[in-house]
Write an enzyme that holds these catalytic residues in place. Structure first.
Site, PDB file in Angstrom:
ATOM      1  N   ILE A 202     -58.162 -60.598  62.832  1.00 12.12           N
ATOM      2  CA  ILE A 202     -58.821 -61.411  62.134  1.00 12.12           C
ATOM      3  C   ILE A 202     -58.663 -61.370  60.223  1.00 12.12           C
ATOM      4  CG2 ILE A 202     -61.433 -62.520  61.440  1.00 12.12           C
ATOM      5  CD1 ILE A 202     -62.360 -61.478  64.359  1.00 12.12           C
TER       6      ILE A 202
ATOM      7  N   SER B 181     -57.359 -52.511  53.192  1.00 12.56           N
ATOM      8  CA  SER B 181     -57.662 -51.094  53.690  1.00 12.56           C
ATOM      9  C   SER B 181     -57.538 -51.178  55.096  1.00 12.56           C
ATOM     10  CB  SER B 181     -58.550 -50.223  52.979  1.00 12.56           C
ATOM     11  OG  SER B 181     -59.821 -50.789  53.544  1.00 12.56           O
ATOM     12  N   ARG B 182     -57.023 -50.287  55.836  1.00 14.24           N
ATOM     13  CA  ARG B 182     -57.265 -50.000  57.403  1.00 14.24           C
ATOM     14  C   ARG B 182     -58.276 -49.248  57.734  1.00 14.24           C
ATOM     15  NH1 ARG B 182     -50.901 -51.013  58.873  1.00 14.24           N
ATOM     16  NH2 ARG B 182     -51.866 -49.748  60.709  1.00 14.24           N
TER      17      ARG B 182
ATOM     18  N   ARG C   1     -69.653 -57.549  61.035  1.00 10.51           N
ATOM     19  CA  ARG C   1     -71.051 -57.026  61.727  1.00 10.51           C
ATOM     20  C   ARG C   1     -72.056 -56.631  60.463  1.00 10.51           C
ATOM     21  NH1 ARG C   1     -69.845 -59.392  65.781  1.00 10.51           N
ATOM     22  NH2 ARG C   1     -69.755 -58.547  67.797  1.00 10.51           N
TER      23      ARG C   1
ATOM     24  N   GLU D 272     -80.322 -58.721  63.207  1.00 20.67           N
ATOM     25  CA  GLU D 272     -80.351 -60.203  63.284  1.00 20.67           C
ATOM     26  C   GLU D 272     -81.439 -60.332  64.609  1.00 20.67           C
ATOM     27  OE1 GLU D 272     -76.435 -61.626  64.551  1.00 20.67           O
ATOM     28  OE2 GLU D 272     -75.583 -60.561  62.941  1.00 20.67           O
TER      29      GLU D 272
ATOM     30  N   HIS E 181     -74.414 -66.261  62.209  1.00 22.79           N
ATOM     31  CA  HIS E 181     -73.484 -65.737  63.199  1.00 22.79           C
ATOM     32  C   HIS E 181     -72.753 -66.708  63.918  1.00 22.79           C
ATOM     33  CE1 HIS E 181     -72.448 -61.710  65.358  1.00 22.79           C
ATOM     34  NE2 HIS E 181     -71.466 -62.589  65.438  1.00 22.79           N
TER      35      HIS E 181
END
Ligand code: GLV
Length: 341
Positions: free
Chosen positions: A155, A173-174, A248, A277, A295
């Protein structure tokens, strides 16, 4: 054999799944309490779940007949994967089919915040508009700015392609880089490809936060990414920074975000996911420079159908064809699982 499906299924996929076994449906929008889910799971071999359903250790341990969890989402933080593997329960998710829809929504939030589209809509509808004004609802230029992408999975990459097309400079950044300085990051073949294709540069999270006009979160929620973005991280961002989260809610300390917005430490935020949520922090609800969505990252008719199809197909693959579904999250237990059927 019986199946439990949490949420509705498209008609064609319900028929496909019925080839395997009868289905009980529970249509709920928030998580069932553990005891209700445990009761519903009795006698069920397969369950189809969504991000809000809590397949925690207690629930999994109390479902002795359960053999597969087919999650209709790419994120699976709601499922205790190690406990499922210990109990010989297959777990699948839906990677790949929702990348474009989710990146579209992230980019839509970026544009909506940058160009104040929701504020502009309310302004016109409320009858305040008196005519063209040179400095009315001035937004921020997108072209030529820098975006920091936190998490460069499928994504994140789809988001990066959109950003490149809009002439944003990309740094990212990973997940493996968390806690590392720039000089501790080891560039691999994938980073070299991203540099060539999108002129994107892999940096530490700190460098990313300090240098981004937009920050967009695309990592999985895990023990290491829970509240990854908090007071310190917001304080590193430039004051004109717009923060986007379609991953998230629990990756962000929501109070720290609300503080950063109200003290003008950052300029705005576009949020599709929230800490608890469907509750939304009341300060975020009150802020005009925050754009909110419920969402809906992957919520296009095509993508939601494709996600449900992947979940149903994974169940059919495992139980009907006895072949390993491609999207298993615990493929290591497959052989053992198959031998026990
Ligand atoms: C949705 O939130 C997903 O993880 O697919």
């Amino acid at each position: 054999m019986k199946i439990l499906c949490l949420g509705r299924l498209p008609q064609d996929l319900e028929e496909k799944l019925l080839e395997l076994a009868p289905i009980d449906f529970i249509d709920r929008t928030t998580a069932l309490p553990d005891h209700e889910l445990i009761e519903a799971l009795q006698g069920k071999t397969i369950i189809l779940t969504e991000p809000q359903d809590q397949l925690n250790e207690k629930v999994v341990a109390a479902a002795p007949e359960l053999k597969m969890i087919a999650q209709r989402a790419v994120g699976f933080d709601n499922i205790n994967l190690p406990v499922c593997s210990q109990n010989n329960i297959l777990v699948s998710n839906t990677p790949g089919v929702l990348d474009n829809a989710t990146a579209d929504l992230a980019f839509a939030l970026l544009l909506a915040c940058g160009r104040r589209i929701v504020e502009a809509d309310s302004y016109v509808r409320s009858g305040q508009w008196t005519g063209f004004e040179n400095d009315l609802l001035l937004g921020t230029e997108i072209f030529g700015k820098t975006i920091g992408i936190v998490g460069m999975g499928r994504i994140g990459y789809a988001m990066a392609k959109r950003c490149h097309a809009f002439s944003l400079k990309i740094i990212y950044s990973r997940s493996g880089d968390l806690g590392r300085d720039d000089n501790e990051i080891e560039i691999d073949e994938r980073d070299k490809k991203l540099a060539l294709e999108l002129n994107a540069q892999r940096v530490s999270l700190e460098t990313l936060l300090k240098n981004s006009n937009f920050v967009s979160v695309h990592c999985l929620l895990s023990a290491t990414t829970t509240e990854l973005i908090g007071h310190k991280e917001f304080s590193l961002m430039p004051h004109d920074c717009i923060f986007i989260n379609t991953a998230r809610g629990k990756i962000v300390d929501e109070q720290a975000l609300a503080d950063a917005i109200f003290t003008n430490k950052i300029k705005g935020a576009g949020l599709d996911v929230f800490y608890s949520e469907p509750a939304v922090h009341k300060l975020l609800l009150a802020a005009p420079n925050v754009v909110l969505a419920p969402h809906i990252g992957s919520a296009t008719a095509e993508t939601r159908h494709a996600m449900a199809n992947l979940a149903v197909s994974a169940a059919l693959e495992a139980f009907k064809n006895k072949s390993k579904p491609a999207n298993l999250l615990n493929p290591d237990i497959w052989q053992d699982w198959l031998e026990k059927q």
